[in-house]
Design a protein around this motif. Structure first.
Motif, PDB file in Angstrom:
ATOM      1  N   ILE A  55       3.897  -6.076  -8.701  1.00 19.06           N
ATOM      2  CA  ILE A  55       4.750  -6.233  -9.886  1.00 19.06           C
ATOM      3  C   ILE A  55       6.180  -6.563  -9.497  1.00 19.06           C
ATOM      4  O   ILE A  55       6.842  -7.366 -10.150  1.00 19.06           O
ATOM      5  N   SER A  56       6.667  -5.980  -8.406  1.00 14.88           N
ATOM      6  CA  SER A  56       8.034  -6.293  -7.985  1.00 14.88           C
ATOM      7  C   SER A  56       8.156  -7.743  -7.543  1.00 14.88           C
ATOM      8  O   SER A  56       9.155  -8.404  -7.843  1.00 14.88           O
ATOM      9  N   LEU A 101      -1.222   2.733  -6.457  1.00 12.61           N
ATOM     10  CA  LEU A 101       0.052   2.635  -7.165  1.00 12.61           C
ATOM     11  C   LEU A 101       1.096   1.896  -6.327  1.00 12.61           C
ATOM     12  O   LEU A 101       1.875   1.111  -6.861  1.00 12.61           O
ATOM     13  N   SER A 102       1.093   2.131  -5.029  1.00 12.39           N
ATOM     14  CA  SER A 102       2.038   1.427  -4.150  1.00 12.39           C
ATOM     15  C   SER A 102       1.759  -0.065  -4.123  1.00 12.39           C
ATOM     16  O   SER A 102       2.680  -0.888  -4.175  1.00 12.39           O
ATOM     17  N   ASN A 158      -2.525   7.075  -4.617  1.00 12.63           N
ATOM     18  CA  ASN A 158      -1.152   6.721  -4.269  1.00 12.63           C
ATOM     19  C   ASN A 158      -1.065   5.326  -3.650  1.00 12.63           C
ATOM     20  O   ASN A 158      -0.098   4.605  -3.880  1.00 12.63           O
ATOM     21  N   ILE A 196       5.011   2.745 -13.591  1.00 11.24           N
ATOM     22  CA  ILE A 196       4.244   3.028 -12.377  1.00 11.24           C
ATOM     23  C   ILE A 196       5.080   3.841 -11.396  1.00 11.24           C
ATOM     24  O   ILE A 196       4.561   4.730 -10.712  1.00 11.24           O
ATOM     25  N   SER A 197       6.375   3.588 -11.340  1.00  8.34           N
ATOM     26  CA  SER A 197       7.246   4.361 -10.454  1.00  8.34           C
ATOM     27  C   SER A 197       7.285   5.824 -10.860  1.00  8.34           C
ATOM     28  O   SER A 197       7.206   6.720 -10.004  1.00  8.34           O
ATOM     29  N   GLN A 241       2.926  -1.535  -7.374  1.00 11.18           N
ATOM     30  CA  GLN A 241       4.388  -1.662  -7.385  1.00 11.18           C
ATOM     31  C   GLN A 241       4.838  -2.896  -6.613  1.00 11.18           C
ATOM     32  O   GLN A 241       5.735  -3.608  -7.062  1.00 11.18           O
ATOM     33  N   ILE A 242       4.235  -3.145  -5.482  1.00  6.77           N
ATOM     34  CA  ILE A 242       4.604  -4.318  -4.681  1.00  6.77           C
ATOM     35  C   ILE A 242       4.286  -5.600  -5.430  1.00  6.77           C
ATOM     36  O   ILE A 242       5.117  -6.518  -5.505  1.00  6.77           O
ATOM     37  N   SER A 302       3.928   7.438 -10.009  1.00  3.05           N
ATOM     38  CA  SER A 302       3.743   7.679  -8.576  1.00  3.05           C
ATOM     39  C   SER A 302       4.570   8.862  -8.085  1.00  3.05           C
ATOM     40  O   SER A 302       4.174   9.544  -7.149  1.00  3.05           O
ATOM     41  N   PHE A 305       6.814  -1.695 -14.174  1.00  2.00           N
ATOM     42  CA  PHE A 305       7.277  -1.221 -12.869  1.00  2.00           C
ATOM     43  C   PHE A 305       7.880   0.177 -12.990  1.00  2.00           C
ATOM     44  O   PHE A 305       7.592   1.061 -12.166  1.00  2.00           O
TER      45      PHE A 305
END
Length: 71
Positions: A12-13, A5-6, A2, A64-65, A9-10, A68, A61
């Motif tokens: 890629i964002s 993945l977090s 997890n 992955i969201s 996400q950060i 997760s 994104f």
């Protein structure tokens, strides 16, 4: 898993925000704020690359969201 993945996400964002900012920097200020006429033309070179990078990053994104949430 997890945490990985977090972090993804950060990253890629942030990349997505940067790509979007680079796209809007090339437009006229009047068109950006809703004024001016419409300009229809084809995307070429770097503009086309940024356009496709935005689509790919947004899809990654979203993927992955969803992953997760399911994990």
């Amino acid at each position: 898993m997890n945490n990985i993945l977090s972090i993804l996400q950060i990253i890629i964002s942030v990349l997505l925000v940067v790509v979007i900012i680079f796209q809007t920097r090339g437009t006229e200020a009047g068109i950006t704020f809703g004024g001016g006429g419409q300009s229809y033309r084809s995307k070429k070179g770097l503009e086309k690359l940024l356009f496709y990078a935005t689509i790919v990053l947004a899809a990654i994104f979203a993927f992955i969201s969803v992953i997760s949430v399911l994990i």
